[in-house]
Design an enzyme around this catalytic site. Structure first.
Site, PDB file in Angstrom:
ATOM      1  CB  CYS A 191      -1.088  -0.116   0.743  1.00 11.57           C
ATOM      2  SG  CYS A 191      -1.541  -1.135   1.646  1.00 11.57           S
TER       3      CYS A 191
HETATM    4  C1  BEZ Z   1       1.156  -4.514   2.012  1.00 11.99           C
HETATM    5  O1  BEZ Z   1       0.097  -3.514   1.951  1.00 11.99           O
HETATM    6  O2  BEZ Z   1       1.366  -4.799   1.497  1.00 11.99           O
HETATM    7  C2  BEZ Z   1      -0.181  -5.754   2.763  1.00 11.99           C
HETATM    8  C3  BEZ Z   1      -1.374  -5.542   2.775  1.00 11.99           C
HETATM    9  C4  BEZ Z   1      -1.801  -6.527   3.676  1.00 11.99           C
HETATM   10  C5  BEZ Z   1      -2.277  -7.943   3.411  1.00 11.99           C
HETATM   11  C6  BEZ Z   1      -0.633  -7.761   2.873  1.00 11.99           C
HETATM   12  C7  BEZ Z   1      -0.305  -7.349   1.988  1.00 11.99           C
END
Ligand code: BEZ
Length: 211
Positions: free
Chosen positions: A45
């Site tokens: 994210c």
């Molecule tokens: C991420 O943004 O890396 C992420 C967010 C939620 C679950 C897995 C990865």
């Protein structure tokens, strides 16, 4: 209920990092991209929000507002913005909705319980000037989105909204487009004065009509 293409985008009022937003009023008569991400302070994210911030001038040029969402509170979003700037070199320059009670997430069906009960999936909605949904995308948490692709689709949507054309596989702005089959050859000669090539009676290509 799932949001389908052609539905009116549900309206809502929510707290964001740039104050309270009433969605339809905020969007006005332009285009909008509403996208969710699973959670603050997560790695994929973080890269996505930096990528959207870098592309903001391109979205502005297309009269398109962008707004992000996660289920975390606004104070958390603000703290995370510092990390995003540090890691990606791009300051977050668009509002991020705080949706701790999942009001907006539920309206837009952004929680997929078989993936996660608590986190929103990576949804993207492109919404047209008529407030109708023009594109939906759903990615899993493990896969960061290509916002260049979102921009490419936006270009196609904006072009095809104004002309009787469709865009072929992997099309990019400035490349030839397809004349829709509902336009006769006789009408195509008038509508597309640059001419067209009929590769098949149903596959006629013409230079971009907006240039
Ligand atoms: C991420 O943004 O890396 C992420 C967010 C939620 C679950 C897995 C990865």
């Amino acid at each position: 209920m799932a949001i389908r293409l052609g539905d009116v985008a549900p309206d809502f009022t929510a707290m964001t990092t740039q104050g309270t937003v009433s969605f339809h009023e905020w969007k006005g008569n332009g285009w909008a991209i509403l996208f969710s991400h699973p959670k603050d302070f997560t790695p994929v994210c973080t890269t996505e929000l930096g990528a959207v911030a870098a592309l903001k001038p391109e979205f502005d040029r297309r009269n398109t507002k962008v707004i992000g969402l996660s289920v975390d509170p606004v104070e958390s979003h603000h703290r995370w913005e510092g990390d995003i700037k540090e890691v990606t070199s791009h300051a977050v320059n668009f509002p991020m909705i705080a949706d701790p009670d999942r009001k907006v997430a539920d309206l837009y069906d952004m929680i997929h319980p078989n993936a996660s009960d608590t986190m929103t999936v990576r949804s993207v909605f492109i919404i047209g000037p008529d407030h109708k949904i023009k594109l939906t995308l759903t990615y899993p948490a493990s896969t960061g989105r290509s916002f260049q692709e979102v921009l490419r689709v936006l270009d196609s949507l904006q072009l095809t909204a104004g002309y009787s054309v469709a865009t072929p596989a992997d099309w990019k702005q400035g490349e030839d487009v397809i004349i829709v089959t509902s336009v006769s050859d006789a009408d195509a000669k008038v509508k597309f004065p640059k001419g067209f090539v009929a590769k098949k009676p149903y596959l006629r290509v013409t230079p971009p009509p907006d240039r």
